[in-house]
Design an enzyme around this catalytic site. Structure first.
Site, PDB file in Angstrom:
ATOM      1  CB  THR A 163      -0.916   0.034   1.240  1.00 22.89           C
ATOM      2  OG1 THR A 163      -0.087  -0.065   2.417  1.00 22.89           O
ATOM      3  CG2 THR A 163      -1.918  -1.119   1.232  1.00 22.89           C
ATOM      4  N   GLY A 164       2.174   1.120  -0.024  1.00 25.47           N
ATOM      5  CA  GLY A 164       3.067   2.268   0.061  1.00 25.47           C
ATOM      6  C   GLY A 164       3.229   2.975  -1.273  1.00 25.47           C
ATOM      7  CB  ILE A 165       4.903   6.198  -2.088  1.00 23.14           C
ATOM      8  CG1 ILE A 165       4.876   7.177  -3.266  1.00 23.14           C
ATOM      9  CG2 ILE A 165       6.320   5.985  -1.607  1.00 23.14           C
ATOM     10  CD1 ILE A 165       5.316   8.581  -2.908  1.00 23.14           C
ATOM     11  NE  ARG A 205      -2.891   0.702   8.855  1.00 21.18           N
ATOM     12  CZ  ARG A 205      -1.774   0.884   9.564  1.00 21.18           C
ATOM     13  NH1 ARG A 205      -1.663   0.383  10.779  1.00 21.18           N
ATOM     14  NH2 ARG A 205      -0.773   1.571   9.059  1.00 21.18           N
ATOM     15  CG  ASP A 253       3.749  -6.094  12.746  1.00 20.30           C
ATOM     16  OD1 ASP A 253       4.834  -5.859  12.168  1.00 20.30           O
ATOM     17  OD2 ASP A 253       3.381  -5.503  13.783  1.00 20.30           O
ATOM     18  CB  THR A 311       8.015  -2.513   3.742  1.00 19.63           C
ATOM     19  OG1 THR A 311       7.411  -2.067   4.943  1.00 19.63           O
ATOM     20  CG2 THR A 311       8.970  -3.640   4.058  1.00 19.63           C
ATOM     21  CE  LYS A 322      16.978   7.087   4.193  1.00 20.43           C
ATOM     22  NZ  LYS A 322      15.885   7.218   3.186  1.00 20.43           N
ATOM     23  CE1 TYR A 374      16.710   2.597   2.647  1.00 23.78           C
ATOM     24  CE2 TYR A 374      18.281   4.096   1.633  1.00 23.78           C
ATOM     25  CZ  TYR A 374      16.992   3.786   1.996  1.00 23.78           C
ATOM     26  OH  TYR A 374      15.980   4.663   1.698  1.00 23.78           O
ATOM     27  CG  MET A 382       9.830   9.304   3.884  1.00 21.62           C
ATOM     28  SD  MET A 382      11.582   8.980   3.604  1.00 21.62           S
ATOM     29  CE  MET A 382      11.546   7.450   2.690  1.00 21.62           C
TER      30      MET A 382
HETATM   31  N1  LIG Z   1       9.149   7.641  -0.347  1.00 20.31           N
HETATM   32  C1  LIG Z   1      10.241   8.083  -0.937  1.00 20.31           C
HETATM   33  O1  LIG Z   1      10.298   9.225  -1.472  1.00 20.31           O
HETATM   34  C2  LIG Z   1      11.482   7.202  -0.991  1.00 20.31           C
HETATM   35  C3  LIG Z   1      12.596   7.692  -1.697  1.00 20.31           C
HETATM   36  C4  LIG Z   1      13.738   6.894  -1.785  1.00 20.31           C
HETATM   37  C5  LIG Z   1      13.777   5.664  -1.138  1.00 20.31           C
HETATM   38  N2  LIG Z   1      12.680   5.226  -0.447  1.00 20.31           N
HETATM   39  C6  LIG Z   1      12.785   3.912   0.228  1.00 20.31           C
HETATM   40  O2  LIG Z   1      11.875   3.014  -0.376  1.00 20.31           O
HETATM   41  C7  LIG Z   1      11.575   1.959   0.562  1.00 20.31           C
HETATM   42  C8  LIG Z   1      10.062   1.795   0.605  1.00 20.31           C
HETATM   43  O3  LIG Z   1       9.535   3.015   1.158  1.00 20.31           O
HETATM   44  P1  LIG Z   1       8.163   3.694   0.711  1.00 20.31           P
HETATM   45  O4  LIG Z   1       8.362   5.167   0.850  1.00 20.31           O
HETATM   46  O5  LIG Z   1       7.690   3.120  -0.570  1.00 20.31           O
HETATM   47  O6  LIG Z   1       7.245   3.173   1.931  1.00 20.31           O
HETATM   48  P2  LIG Z   1       5.812   3.714   2.409  1.00 20.31           P
HETATM   49  O7  LIG Z   1       5.148   4.468   1.311  1.00 20.31           O
HETATM   50  O8  LIG Z   1       5.993   4.397   3.730  1.00 20.31           O
HETATM   51  O9  LIG Z   1       5.011   2.349   2.597  1.00 20.31           O
HETATM   52  C9  LIG Z   1       5.393   1.380   3.538  1.00 20.31           C
HETATM   53  C10 LIG Z   1       4.603   0.114   3.274  1.00 20.31           C
HETATM   54  O10 LIG Z   1       5.028  -0.906   4.175  1.00 20.31           O
HETATM   55  C11 LIG Z   1       3.942  -1.353   4.989  1.00 20.31           C
HETATM   56  N3  LIG Z   1       4.475  -1.630   6.321  1.00 20.31           N
HETATM   57  C12 LIG Z   1       5.069  -0.751   7.172  1.00 20.31           C
HETATM   58  N4  LIG Z   1       5.406  -1.375   8.308  1.00 20.31           N
HETATM   59  C13 LIG Z   1       5.034  -2.673   8.184  1.00 20.31           C
HETATM   60  C14 LIG Z   1       5.095  -3.812   9.032  1.00 20.31           C
HETATM   61  N5  LIG Z   1       5.611  -3.763  10.275  1.00 20.31           N
HETATM   62  N6  LIG Z   1       4.603  -4.988   8.582  1.00 20.31           N
HETATM   63  C15 LIG Z   1       4.048  -5.074   7.344  1.00 20.31           C
HETATM   64  N7  LIG Z   1       3.977  -4.042   6.482  1.00 20.31           N
HETATM   65  C16 LIG Z   1       4.453  -2.851   6.913  1.00 20.31           C
HETATM   66  C17 LIG Z   1       2.946  -0.194   4.956  1.00 20.31           C
HETATM   67  O11 LIG Z   1       1.602  -0.581   5.205  1.00 20.31           O
HETATM   68  P3  LIG Z   1       1.005  -0.677   6.722  1.00 20.31           P
HETATM   69  O12 LIG Z   1       1.328   0.626   7.386  1.00 20.31           O
HETATM   70  O13 LIG Z   1      -0.468  -0.942   6.523  1.00 20.31           O
HETATM   71  O14 LIG Z   1       1.697  -1.840   7.345  1.00 20.31           O
HETATM   72  C18 LIG Z   1       3.099   0.264   3.502  1.00 20.31           C
HETATM   73  O15 LIG Z   1       2.410  -0.627   2.652  1.00 20.31           O
HETATM   74  C19 LIG Z   1      12.198   2.408   1.906  1.00 20.31           C
HETATM   75  O16 LIG Z   1      13.439   1.791   2.073  1.00 20.31           O
HETATM   76  C20 LIG Z   1      12.414   3.893   1.698  1.00 20.31           C
HETATM   77  O17 LIG Z   1      13.451   4.389   2.516  1.00 20.31           O
HETATM   78  C21 LIG Z   1      11.526   5.955  -0.372  1.00 20.31           C
END
Ligand SMILES: NC(=O)c1ccc[n+]([C@@H]2O[C@H](COP(=O)([O-])OP(=O)(O)OC[C@H]3O[C@@H](n4cnc5c(N)ncnc54)[C@H](OP(=O)(O)O)[C@@H]3O)[C@@H](O)[C@H]2O)c1
Length: 355
Positions: A11-13, A35, A49, A72, A113, A146, A181
Site C-alpha cells: 500500500t506504500g508509495i 492493513r 506485521d 517497506t 541514502k 539500507y 515520505m
Molecule cells: N518515499 C520516498 O520518497 C522514498 C525515496 C527513496 C527511497 N525510499 C525507500 O523506499 C523503501 C520503501 O519506502 P516507501 O516510501 O515506498 O514506503 P511507504 O510508502 O511508507 O510504505 C510502507 C509500506 O510498508 C507497509 N508496512 C510498514 N510497516 C510494516 C510492518 N511492520 N509490517 C508489514 N507491512 C508494513 C505499509 O503498510 P502498513 O502501514 O499498513 O503496514 C506500507 O504498505 C524504503 O526503504 C524507503 O526508505 C523511499
C-alpha cells in the site's frame, strides 16, 4: 510462466505501483501490509506485521511466491533503531519464506541514502559524495539501515539459493495516503493551501538544491525497473539506481509547479525556509479546505510529510543519479519529471485528495 509475486509494503508509495504494474502484466499478485487493501483489483491482500513472526507465518501459509518485492520500512528515532527494526523486518520475512520451494528472486527497494548517509547524518558528515551517484561507490563508514537490509537479503539468498536485485530510487513521486515520505503530495497540499489562503509558494530548501541539478523517481519508473529486473538474467545479483532519466533544476521546476496551481512562486531567498515551520499551523486550515471542497482526507498528517521534503530540498549539494548501469543491460524507460508531478497532481485531484 506461472509467476507469482509477493509485494511487501503493497500500500506504500513504491509498492502500490509495483503491485499495479505486476497485475497489468498478468502476474498473480499478493500484497502484504499490516492493513492491506484490495486495491488495485486482483491483488490478494495478505495482512501481517513483519515484526511478528507468528502473524507472518500464518499469513504466508498458503502463499507460494516465485518473486518477492520488498518495498517497506518503518521510521525510527535513531539510525541504530532503524537498523534494528528494518533489518528485522527483512530477516523475518525471508525466514518465513525459507521453506518455499517456489522462491526464485527477491528484489529489495532501498534508496540514495545508501550514498548520502542516514537521516541523522544526511549529506552532512565528512566529505560530500561525488555526483552523479554511481552503484560502484563504496558503502560509507556510517552505519545505515539500507546496508543492514541488503546484508539480510544476501545471507538469505546464499542460504536458500534465490537470486536478488537491489533498487535505489531518489525521491519517489507517486500517490499514497498515510505513508511516511511523499514529497509530491506534500508540495501539492502546500500549493493548495497557498492557493486558498493567498500565501506565496515559497521554495523551502537550500541554495545548492535551488540552483543545482536534481532528479527524482516516478513511482511508475521504479515499478518498471523492478519488473524488468525480474525478467532479465543479466540483472541477477546486482544493485541498480533508478531515476526518471532526465535532470532538472528546482529553479526551473518550482515555477512550473506554481503555475499548475495558479499560485505565486517565490524562489530561494537567501536562507532555508523550512516547510515544517510554514505548515505547522495548517492542520485546521486543511480541515476547513477539505470540508469546503468535499475532500476525502481532512488529516494533513496523512497527506503531507514536510520533515522529509525539508531534508531533501535542504541538502547542501546537488544530487543526481547515474543510470548507465541498468541502461547498458537494456532498461531504457524514461520519464519527463515535470509530467511526473503534473500526473500526480491530476491523480490527487481525481481522487478528491486536493481541490
Ligand atoms: N518515499 C520516498 O520518497 C522514498 C525515496 C527513496 C527511497 N525510499 C525507500 O523506499 C523503501 C520503501 O519506502 P516507501 O516510501 O515506498 O514506503 P511507504 O510508502 O511508507 O510504505 C510502507 C509500506 O510498508 C507497509 N508496512 C510498514 N510497516 C510494516 C510492518 N511492520 N509490517 C508489514 N507491512 C508494513 C505499509 O503498510 P502498513 O502501514 O499498513 O503496514 C506500507 O504498505 C524504503 O526503504 C524507503 O526508505 C523511499
Amino acid at each position: 510462466m506461472g509467476r507469482t509475486a509477493l509485494v511487501v509494503g503493497a500500500t506504500g508509495i513504491g509498492g502500490s505501483y509495483v503491485a499495479r504494474q505486476l497485475v497489468a502484466s498478468g502476474w498473480r499478485v499478493y500484497g502484504l501490509a499490516r492493513r492491506p487493501s484490495g486495491e488495485p483489483g486482483n491483488v490478494t491482500p495478505v495482512a501481517a506485521d513483519l515484526l511478528d513472526m507468528e502473524s507472518l507465518e500464518v499469513a504466508l501459509g498458503g502463499v507460494e511466491p516465485t518473486h518477492v518485492f520488498i518495498t517497506t520500512w518503518m521510521r525510527q528515532a535513531t539510525e541504530a533503531e532503524n537498523i534494528r527494526v528494518n533489518a528485522a523486518m527483512v530477516r523475518n520475512l525471508l525466514a518465513a519464506l525459507a521453506s518455499k520451494k517456489t522462491l526464485r528472486h527477491v528484489a529489495l527497494v532501498t534508496g540514495l541514502k545508501h550514498y548520502l548517509g542516514p537521516f541523522e547524518a544526511y549529506a552532512q558528515s565528512g566529505t560530500l559524495p561525488d555526483t552523479p551517484l554511481r552503484e560502484t561507490q563504496p558503502r560509507l563508514p556510517e552505519e545505515n539501515f539500507y546496508y543492514a537490509q541488503e546484508d539480510e537479503v544476501y545471507a538469505a539468498a546464499e542460504r536458500d539459493r534465490f537470486t536478488w536485485t537491489i533498487h535505489r530510487p531518489h525521491t519517489i513521486i507517486g500517490m499514497a495516503v498515510g505513508n511516511a515520505m511523499n514529497l509530491g503530495t506534500t508540495l501539492a497540499v502546500y500549493a493548495s493551501i497557498c492557493k486558498e489562503t493567498g500565501r506565496v509558494f515559497q521554495f523551502p530548501g537550500s541554495e545548492a538544491q535551488w540552483n543545482g541539478l536534481s532528479d527524482v523517481t516516478d513511482a511508475r519508473m521504479l515499478a518498471s525497473q523492478l519488473l524488468w529486473a525480474a525478467d532479465t538474467d543479466a540483472a541477477r545479483n546486482e544493485a541498480f539506481n533508478i531515476v526518471n532519466g532526465d535532470v532538472f533544476r528546482w529553479s526551473w521546476l518550482w515555477a512550473r509547479l506554481a503555475e499548475w496551481f495558479g499560485v505565486q512562486a517565490m524562489g530561494f531567498s537567501g536562507s532555508i525556509q523550512p516547510l515544517e515551520t510554514a505548515m505547522k499551523n495548517d492542520h485546521e486550515v486543511w480541515r476547513e479546505i477539505a470540508q469546503r471542497h468535499g475532500l476525502v482526507e481532512a488529516d494533513l498528517d496523512r497527506l503531507a510529510s514536510p520533515w522529509h521534503t525539508d531534508l531533501d530540498l535542504g541538502r547542501p549539494l546537488e544530487v543526481m543519479t547515474d543510470m548507465a548501469k541498468s541502461r547498458k543491460l537494456g532498461f531504457t524507460a524514461y520519464q519527463a519529471t515535470d509530467e511526473s508531478f503534473f500526473n500526480l497532481f491530476s491523480q490527487l485531484r481525481a481522487a478528491r485528495l486536493i481541490p
